[in-house]
Structure formats: structure tokens, C-alpha cells
Design a protein around this motif. Structure first.
Motif, PDB file in Angstrom:
ATOM      1  N   ARG A  79       0.776  -1.238   0.000  1.00 60.57           N
ATOM      2  CA  ARG A  79       0.000   0.000   0.000  1.00 60.57           C
ATOM      3  C   ARG A  79       0.814   1.298   0.000  1.00 60.57           C
ATOM      4  N   HIS A  80       2.142   1.221   0.124  1.00 57.92           N
ATOM      5  CA  HIS A  80       2.931   2.440   0.205  1.00 57.92           C
ATOM      6  C   HIS A  80       3.270   2.963  -1.197  1.00 57.92           C
ATOM      7  N   ASP A 193      -0.482  -6.711   7.780  1.00 53.59           N
ATOM      8  CA  ASP A 193      -0.827  -6.316   6.414  1.00 53.59           C
ATOM      9  C   ASP A 193      -2.096  -6.982   5.904  1.00 53.59           C
ATOM     10  N   VAL A 196      -6.263  -3.942   5.642  1.00 51.27           N
ATOM     11  CA  VAL A 196      -5.892  -2.740   4.907  1.00 51.27           C
ATOM     12  C   VAL A 196      -6.840  -1.608   5.277  1.00 51.27           C
ATOM     13  N   ILE A 198      -8.845   1.473   4.611  1.00 56.72           N
ATOM     14  CA  ILE A 198      -9.308   2.095   3.375  1.00 56.72           C
ATOM     15  C   ILE A 198      -9.963   3.459   3.603  1.00 56.72           C
ATOM     16  N   GLU A 235      -6.130   4.330  -4.277  1.00 59.46           N
ATOM     17  CA  GLU A 235      -5.316   3.201  -4.738  1.00 59.46           C
ATOM     18  C   GLU A 235      -5.593   1.944  -3.916  1.00 59.46           C
ATOM     19  N   ARG A 236      -5.847   2.119  -2.612  1.00 59.85           N
ATOM     20  CA  ARG A 236      -6.114   0.953  -1.767  1.00 59.85           C
ATOM     21  C   ARG A 236      -7.444   0.299  -2.138  1.00 59.85           C
ATOM     22  N   ASN A 246      -1.543  -5.655  -4.671  1.00 58.07           N
ATOM     23  CA  ASN A 246      -0.978  -4.396  -4.201  1.00 58.07           C
ATOM     24  C   ASN A 246      -1.334  -3.257  -5.148  1.00 58.07           C
ATOM     25  N   MET A 247      -1.049  -2.027  -4.728  1.00 58.03           N
ATOM     26  CA  MET A 247      -1.408  -0.849  -5.515  1.00 58.03           C
ATOM     27  C   MET A 247      -0.610  -0.745  -6.810  1.00 58.03           C
TER      28      MET A 247
END
Length: 886
Positions: A79-80, A193, A196, A198, A235-236, A246-247
Motif C-alpha cells: 500500500r505504500h 498487512d 488494509v 481504506i 489506490e487501496r 498491491n497498488m
């Protein structure tokens, strides 16, 4: 579900529920404490803090954000990302916790087919602040969430504040459970992780004081108007809705990753280290594209440094993936195509964006090549001396001075069978970061607290009358001294004065503030500066020159008409120069900053090379032809979209509202969005004299010009100088260049003859100096101050001639001289002297230390220098003393 569709569903939902849809603000924020818009709430800070009344009760937006605090995490977590988009809905004194929770839950859980986001309630968890019973109970009553999926957490995760006195409040976060395949059970409290985050709902309800840290403060009481600030990571949501891990694999990012895979020939999903690099490339290229589209350009400080770092990390990652050549042409095109539906500007402005990207890549590839040469020297030196390690300071020098990435240093060292002193490197990096953080904290402490303007701004916007009037009667609304509101200011004091109306222009858009005075019954104030500390408010910094001024008194602002007229000439001339540049160089030559003051303009524009003399003359002629043609200058106030449809240039670094002011000079020939003051017709500018053109960074140039009377005076001074030269040289003006070239050639020839004579005279001293050699320990030594020499090469030649005359016995020659006012020492040794332990480089370095400079070189011949020519005798004596110890 595509990313753009998720964003549109969000906006449609909140528009249907009475929210004003607000366009995304630029990544470049007005907040002086921030380089970028780091969160969705940044553009709304003045409304949330109450400094500026909110123009709407409810709003929703999709805000572009950029954050590099966790840059080392990019590629490692799902997510980063450095660039991200934050979906937000806002309430300013309207609905509060119940409304925010109800809206969030309804949008998330409404099926796709009905316009919602289609999340299954069983996959959602919620956290609330540990003491927020109200939010906890609302989640239970408004949703079908079971008690065990509502977790209470502490201030570190579920309480929002800026870390400064002002608004704050608890928050509630919504998490998506990715399932047991992604981690342990137990909900968001596990910090795994698998869960998530949101959506974050901030309930801004308290005023805090006595702030010791972000989580240590006192609650002064409840805010008079409670606000809602929410943020949902686009993106999440996208990577969850698109069923990817993942993003980096979502539709707006994956095309860049795929292009990197294609260019490298490696496989995504095969090697973890490669996967991280592919994700870094995908993320950083997209971030760079978006920063460039908002007018940020690569540089060595501020925002430009962040952009440069992102681009260079992407280049480095491609290199570690085995690609040594340029890749940005393909990677940026892939990102453009992925982002164009959401942000059409990346297509409209792509020629300029690509120009900067390719120039930065070419520059860094040259840097890498140069760094490798330096690193090769370090490797060779380490091997020659038997050291297994390259020093931390050497690696840091490569990183900090030459921009050579530590990862490549490690890789090249490993290939050579060496290691790098990483601990020493990291220590130096930590020292640098500590200094940077200290500077940032100091800068933040120096920032004015804009809350002091809150009550003044609540009385309404300051009305600017200066487009039509040079004098305006008004009244004093407020006075600030040293940032504190006071009732009055007396003679000799510096104060800020706020009025209901003003004719004085506040600095903006490159145009400096007006000069003038503010007068009233029994007082006169000299205006030192005029600024807009918060949106809609104009503040005058003044010196009380006569009497005493108090709040509520009548006051008249009086503009210095001569200075204003000259400033208007310069500002209008800037528009003409911009248009002339675009006529001459093309549409990619866009403004990147300007300064307009009485009689002078400075204009920065995107361009990658110096302008030829003929090009500069052409630009100057086009601009002055526009002056001659007396083009009409007109202004219109209209909607931003309408102005852009008419071709108006929206300049980077400027912020525009929904209604803008458009300035035409000669109709569409020069059409820009501009809030500055201008002449009524171009002939009033008078004259434009281009006096300078220079580089201000990679792909940025700067032109400077004098305008009006200042331009005339400059040309008159040049005319007087030419007249003096024609008289002195007795040469007609048109023959001056040839005559000066002739004289210059004669002077150079004379200087060459003199230098040859001096060199011969110096060389003739070699037999005498050799004959005067003395014994010092085991060496024959000549240590002589030769006086003044034309060049260091002449001194070197003399030292070598003397050494050659001393035969095969151990001999050391040290010749000192003054060259161009600075001391130089040349040391030469023969084979026997070196075998006996005399090293020219060591001796030259010792002499240089006495001279206040540096030196060194090979063992057979070396040079030292410094700043103190009077110390030459002592430096030569130092060499003799050093030889006695050998």
C-alpha cells in the motif's frame, strides 16, 4: 472496477447527497510548512481551522497527494506509494459523526450494480478511539457490524491533531480483511498487512492547547463548529476491487511496471528483489509525471530535489534490473497513457513533461558514468593498499556530492571483492538527516500562526480597488504588532494593518507589492509590504511615521502612482516576452516563474539550452513590435473552464479558483490568467531591453529585461560608452569590433612574448640552482624561492631541469614561486631519493599546509599551494625539515 470509475462513483454518491464537488488542488501547496499536498485535508486547512469561512457546508473531492516520508517502504508493502489520490468528504459545521458513518457505510456496502462500491460487510472491520463511546455506539446502531469487529485503539492510531494548538478530535478507521492467506486473525489491532485501512473518518470536535507532542496536549473545550474530515485511499480501494495484491498492480500503475519488465527482459514475480525494483519504477515514474504536470522541475533543493530524487531512484532501479541506457521515453509514455483519463493535463502538456524527464535522465546517466570512474579509483586504491573495504566517507562523498546511489556503490564494490563501510556511511547519512530535520523544525517554528487572522477574516474579504483606483477610503479593521492583535500602534512602531478596502496591490503572481502610504486623522503610515496571509485577506506591513493609529479609525490607502505605473509596465512586458518566447521557440517554452518590479522583469521558462544571440534579438524584436503596435490590453472575469477553452495560459505555481481573471494583450496572441495590474495599451510599456539570459537549472532558462525608462537609461549608458570608445580609439562606431579584436590580438601576442622571455629567464637559473644544492641528511636538496613566475608550468619545468642536473645520487628539488598572487611549490624527486623514502606528494602536501592550502601528487613530482605567499620561505624550510627526519 477501474480506478477512475471508483473515483467517479464516490463523487456521484456525495454530489447526490448534497456535497459540492471540489476539483483537486495542485500537489504544490500554499502551506509554507509543507512542500507538497501530503494529505487530502491540506487544501481545506483554512476552513477546518476557522481561519477562512468555508464557502460551502458540505464538499467532496479526489485530491492528488504526494508523500515521501515512507519512501524506503515503496515496493516492499502492498500500500505504500509516493503519489496517491485521497477521496474525501467534508462537513463544515453541518453533519457530524452520525452522518459521516452513515455515508461511509452506505457507499461501501451498496452493491456495484446500484452505484456503490460493493464491499461485503463481513470483510469490514472498524476501529474507534478508546474513549469515543458515541462513535462506537453509532457503528453498532447504523450498521450490521458485530461488536467484535469494532475495536477500540489509543491516541497513536485513532486521534487526529496537527501537533500544534488548534482543532483536533478522535477518528474512526475502516479496514478491509484480505483473508487468512495474508496474515494472522485478530483484526486491525494486530497491525498486520492482512487488514488494509481504506477510510479514515476524523471527527474534529475539540480545541487543544498546551501541546507537548502530537499525543500529549490539553483539551480546552469543544469547537463552536464541529467538522468532518474523511479520507479514503483510492489506490487501496482499487487494488482490492481489482483483485490484485498491491497498488502497483492496479490499472493506473501496472502499465509502467509492465513496460519496465519489457525493457529489462526480466520476469515479474520471479525474484523478490527484482519485484521491489519494478514497483519502485512504476511508483516513482507516475509520481514524477504528476509532479511535472503540476509545474515542479528537477533541482537541488526544495520540491525540485524531491522530484529529482524520485526520478533518480527510478533510473537506479532500472539499472539494477540490468538496463544501463535511457528508459524514460518509454516509461513516461506508459504512465501518461495510464493516467490521461483521470488527468488530461498529462497529455496536453506532455511535450514539456517529456522534455524535463529526458533531460534529467540524460544528466543522471552522465553522473553515474562519472561516479563509476571515481569509484573505480577508490576500488583500485583499496586493492593497491590491501584494504578490503571502501571507506564510509568515500561512499558518502559519492552519494552526497555526485549523486551516486549507495546501492550501486555496494554492487560495484561486491563485484570487485570488496565491502563498503556501511556503518560509517549510515552514520554520515544520519548526521545529514538530523541537520535537515533540525532546519525543518526551525523553519516550522518561524512560521506565523495564521489563527491570529481568523476573526479579521470572519468579517469578510478585503476588497481590492486598485485595478481602477489609486486612492481608497476605508477603515482600520485590525492591527497586529509582533503577531499579536492590539488596539493601536504609535509613532516608530512596525505593525500589520488590516482594512476593509485597499487600493494597494498585495504581492502575487510575480508582481511585487505596491509602495504607498495609509493616512487618516492625525496619523500617516509608510507601507513597507502588502501580503495575503490567508485567502481573501490583505495585510499591510507599515511603519507609523506620524501620530497614532487605532482600530476603527477611518483610513485612506494612497498608492505611489509612479512606482505602480512602472510595475504595470514590467508586468505587461512579461506577458509580451512570454508570448514572444512561445512564438520563437514553440509552445513548450512555458513560464516557470517570474518577478516584476518597477523597471525590471525576470522571466524563467522551460528550455534545455542557451539562446543564441540571434534568437534573443528575435524575441526582443517581437516583444517591442507588440509595444509599437499599441495592442489593447483587456481583462475579463469568467469561469476557469471557459478561460482555458479560450486558450488562456494557466501558469505553474499559481492557484486559481472557479472564477478567474483573464488578461488579453492583442487578443489571443497573449492570453493569460493573471490577477496583476497592467497598462491599458502596450505602447504604454515604452521599451523592452533584454539584458540577460542564463541557466537556472536543468532545462530551465532565465531572461532578464529592463522596461520603460530603465530600459532607455541602460541604452543611453551604452551609447555613451560606445561614444567614449570611438573617441579614445579614433575609430568609427561600425569598425569598433574589428579594432578591439585587433588590439586584443596584439595584446595576447605581447603577453605571449613576455611569458616566453620570463620562462627563459627562469630556466636560465637551473645551472646556478643545481650548483647551490646542499646536503640534508642522505639527500642533495635544492629549496629555493624563485620569486614571481608567469605560470605553475614554468615552475614545474624549472624544478625538473634542476633535478636532472643533480645526477643519480638521492636528490630532492623544491621550487617555490608566486603565480598570479598565490604561492605555488613544486617538489621533484629522482629514483634514488624515492628509494630512500622521499615522496614528492607527501612533501608537497606538508608545504601546502604551511601555505594555508592543499596539495599532493605522484611520488616523483607534486604540487602544493595556498593563499599566503608570504609563507613560501617557511614552507620550503618545512620540506627541508621533513627530509632531515627521513
Amino acid at each position: 472496477m477501474k480506478t477512475a470509475e471508483i473515483a467517479q462513483r464516490y463523487l456521484d454518491y456525495f454530489e447526490k447527497n448534497g456535497h459540492v464537488i471540489v476539483p483537486s488542488a495542485s500537489l504544490v501547496t500554499d502551506d509554507p510548512a509543507l512542500l507538497f499536498t501530503v494529505a487530502g485535508m491540506v487544501p481545506f486547512i483554512p476552513y477546518l481551522s476557522g481561519d477562512v469561512p468555508a464557502p460551502y457546508k458540505r464538499a467532496a473531492d479526489v485530491q492528488k497527494c504526494l508523500r515521501t516520508l515512507d519512501i524506503e517502504e515503496v515496493g516492499h508493502t502492498p500500500r505504500h506509494g509516493t503519489f496517491f489520490q485521497m477521496l474525501g468528504n467534508w462537513s463544515f459545521g453541518d453533519y457530524f459523526k452520525e452522518g459521516a458513518i452513515r455515508f461511509a457505510w452506505e457507499l461501501l456496502t451498496t452493491p456495484d450494480a446500484e452505484g456503490g462500491l460493493g464491499f461485503d460487510p463481513k470483510d469490514l472491520w472498524v476501529t474507534v478511539y478508546e474513549d469515543d463511546d458515541e462513535a462506537h455506539d453509532l457503528w453498532l446502531t447504523l450498521t450490521n457490524l458485530p461488536e467484535e469487529r469494532i475495536q477500540r485503539l489509543g491516541k497513536d492510531t485513532n486521534y487526529w491533531s496537527t501537533g500544534l494548538p488548534g482543532p483536533a478530535g478522535p477518528c474512526s478507521e475502516i479496514f478491509f480483511d484480505r483473508g487468512p492467506a495474508y496474515g494472522v486473525d485478530g483484526g486491525p489491532a494486530t497491525d498486520d498487512d492482512r487488514y488494509v485501512e481504506i477510510w479514515n473518518l476524523v471527527f474534529m470536535q475539540y480545541e487543544i492547547t498546551n501541546v507537548q507532542s502530537k499525543y500529549d496536549f490539553d483539551i480546552a473545550g469543544e469547537l463552536p463548529n464541529k467538522n468532518i474530515d474523511t479520507g479514503m485511499g483510492l489506490e487501496r480501494v482499487a487494488f482490492i476491487k481489482q483483485g490484485v495484491d498491491n497498488m502497483y498492480e492496479t490499472d493506473q500503475v501496472r502499465p509502467v511496471l509492465d513496460k519496465a519488465v519489457e525493457l529489462s527482459g526480466r520476469t515479474y514475480g520471479a525474484v523478490h528483489e527484482d519485484d521491489v525494483r519494478f514497483r519502485v519504477v512504476a511508483d516513482h515514474v507516475r509520481s514524477s509525471l504528476m509532479l511535472l504536470s503540476d509545474g515542479v522541475t528537477p533541482s537541488n533543493d526544495g520540491r525540485g530535489y524531491i522530484l529529482r530524487r524520485l526520478m533518480r531512484r527510478a533510473i537506479r532501479s532500472m539499472r539494477l534490473l540490468g538496463v544501463d541506457g535511457p528508459t524514460f521515453k518509454d516509461l513516461f509514455a506508459a504512465s501518461r497513457d495510464a493516467m490521461k483519463d483521470a488527468y488530461p493535463i498529462v497529455v496536453e502538456d506532455y511535450a514539456r513533461i517529456e522534455q524535463y524527464a529526458l533531460a534529467e535522465e540524460a544528466t543522471f546517466l552522465r553522473t553515474l558514468a562519472a561516479g563509476e570512474v571515481l569509484l573505480d579509483d577508490s576500488v583500485a586504491d583499496a586493492k593497491a593498499t590491501g584494504r578490503p573495504t571502501i571507506g564510509g566517507p568515500e561512499a558518502f562523498l559519492l552519494h552526497d556530492t555526485y549523486g551516486f546511489p549507495i546501492d550501486l556503490t555496494l554492487e560495484i564494490a561486491e563485484e570487485a571483492g570488496l565491502t563498503v563501510d556501511r556503518a560509517a556511511f549510515d552514520e554520515l547519512m544520519l548526521e545529514q538527516r538530523t541537520r535537515a530535520k533540525a532546519d525543518a523544525r526551525a523553519r516550522k517554528r518561524q512560521l506565523a500562526d495564521t489563527s491570529v487572522y481568523r476573526d479579521l477574516r470572519a468579517q469578510g474579504e478585503t476588497i481590492f480597488t486598485g485595478f481602477t483606483d489609486l486612492e481608497t477610503e476605508s477603515s482600520i479593521l485590525g492591527i497586529l504588532v509582533d503577531g499579536v492583535s492590539v488596539d493601536r500602534a504609535t509613532s516608530g512602531q512596525i505593525a500589520e494593518v488590516i482594512l476593509a478596502e485597499t487600493a494597494l496591490y498585495a504581492e502575487s503572481g510575480g508582481q511585487v507589492a505596491d509602495k504607498g502610504v495609509i493616512v487618516g486623522p492625525g496619523f500617516e503610515l509608510e507601507v513597507l509590504d502588502v501580503q495575503r496571509p490567508v485567502a481573501g485577506l490583505i495585510s499591510h506591513t507599515v511603519e507609523v511615521t506620524t501620530g497614532e493609529v487605532g482600530v476603527g479609525q477611518p483610513a485612506t490607502t494612497v498608492v505611489d502612482a509612479v512606482n505602480r505605473r512602472a510595475a504595470q509596465q514590467a508586468h505587461s512586458a512579461t506577458h509580451l516576452v512570454h508570448a514572444a518566447l512561445r512564438d520563437t521557440l514553440g509552445k513548450t517554452a512555458t513560464q516557470a516563474g517570474s518577478l516584476n518590479r518597477a523597471g525590471y522583469l525576470r522571466f524563467d521558462f522551460s528550455w534545455g539550452q542557451a539562446l543564441s544571440d540571434s534568437t534573443k534579438s528575435e524575441i526582443e524584436e517581437i516583444a517591442n513590435n507588440a509595444v509599437r503596435d499599441n495592442l489593447e490590453v483587456t481583462t475579463r472575469v469568467l469561469a476557469l473552464d471557459e478561460a482555458k477553452a479560450l486558450g488562456a495560459q494557466a501558469l505553474f505555481g499559481e492557484k486559481y479558483g472557479e472564477v478567474v481573471r483573464m488578461v488579453d494583450i492583442g487578443g489571443p496572441w497573449s492570453r493569460e490568467l493573471c490577477g496583476g495590474t497592467h497598462v491599458a495599451a502596450s505602447a504604454q510599456i515604452g521599451l523592452i531591453n533584454l539584458v540577460g539570459e542564463s541557466s537556472v537549472g536543468a532545462s530551465n532558462r532565465r531572461v532578464e529585461a529592463l522596461v520603460g525608462l530603465d530600459a532607455f537609461r541602460s541604452l543611453a549608458a551604452e551609447r555613451a560608452l560606445v561614444s567614449q570608445l570611438t573617441s579614445t580609439l579614433k575609430t568609427p562606431r561600425e569598425q569598433l569590433p574589428a579594432r578591439i579584436a585587433e588590439l586584443t590580438a596584439s595584446l595576447k601576442a605581447a603577453e605571449k612574448k613576455i611569458a616566453a622571455f620570463e620562462a627563459k629567464a627562469l630556466g636560465d637559473r637551473a645551472p646556478q640552482l643545481a650548483g647551490a644544492a646542499t646536503a640534508v641528511g642522505n639527500f642533495r636538496v635544492v629549496a629555493e624561492n624563485a620569486g614571481v613566475a608567469a605560470s605553475g608550468d614554468d615552475v614545474r619545468t624549472l624544478a625538473l631541469q634542476v633535478r636532472d642536473r643533480l645526477g643519480t645520487d638521492p636528490a630532492v628539488v623544491a621550487i617555490g614561486a608566486e603565480v598570479g598572487g598565490r604561492p605555488v611549490v613544486i617538489v621533484a624527486t629522482n629514483d634514488a631519493a624515492r628509494s630512500a623514502g622521499a615522496k614528492a606528494g607527501v612533501l608537497a602536501k606538508a608545504a601546502a599546509g604551511i601555505l594555508g592550502g592543499g596539495g599532493g601528487g605522484r611520488d616523483d613530482v607534486a604540487q602544493g599551494g595556498g593563499a599566503d605567499a608570504s609563507a613560501l620561505t617557511a614552507a620550503l624550510a618545512g620540506i627541508t625539515a621533513a627530509l632531515e627526519a627521513v
